[in-house]
Design a protein around this motif. Structure first.
Motif: not given
Length: 141
Positions: A71-72, A74-76, A78-79, A128, A131-132, A135
């Protein structure tokens, strides 16, 4: 700087960020620390399998730990992609409006984007991308 040069520069930055995050996440997922396992024999004596060569080795990371690492990562990534959208003049607000129209509309719209943005999008994993999308869907602005 022309619009296409800005888009190309932003996509290179995103690709580098995604390229750096992927190996780190992969290394974190494949590293499996080994723990010592003790067992009791019928006589009551405790035997211990060695930490590095014993036959009773088990990874110390639980499935929840592995999911947290994924998850971390994917968030990186994705960000990094969100930053790409924000840096490419007006693309972020269009992405938000398409996300609010639905996943199919967003994917069709993404397929019509410049090759640099489209390729950065397809470099992301399915989780990811989700996730995007979420968001963008929840963006208030």
């Amino acid at each position: 700087m022309t619009k296409s040069a800005r888009i190309a520069a932003a996509s290179i930055v995103a690709a580098l960020a995604i390229g750096v995050a992927a190996p780190v996440a992969s290394a974190a997922q494949t590293a499996s620390p080994v723990v010592s396992v003790a067992s009791h024999s019928p006589s009551g004596a405790v035997t211990t399998a060695g930490q590095f060569g014993g036959s009773a080795q088990a990874p110390a990371a639980s499935p929840a730990d592995v999911a947290a690492v994924q998850e971390a990562a994917a968030n990186g990534k994705g960000k990094a992609f969100m930053e790409l959208l924000k840096r490419t003049g007006g693309l972020f607000s269009k992405a938000v409006s398409k996300a609010k129209e639905g996943r199919a509309a967003f994917n069709n719209w993404m397929g019509d984007q410049h090759w640099s943005v489209k390729s950065a999008w397809w470099l992301l994993s399915g989780g990811t991308q989700t996730w995007v999308f979420e968001q963008l869907l929840n963006w208030i602005g």
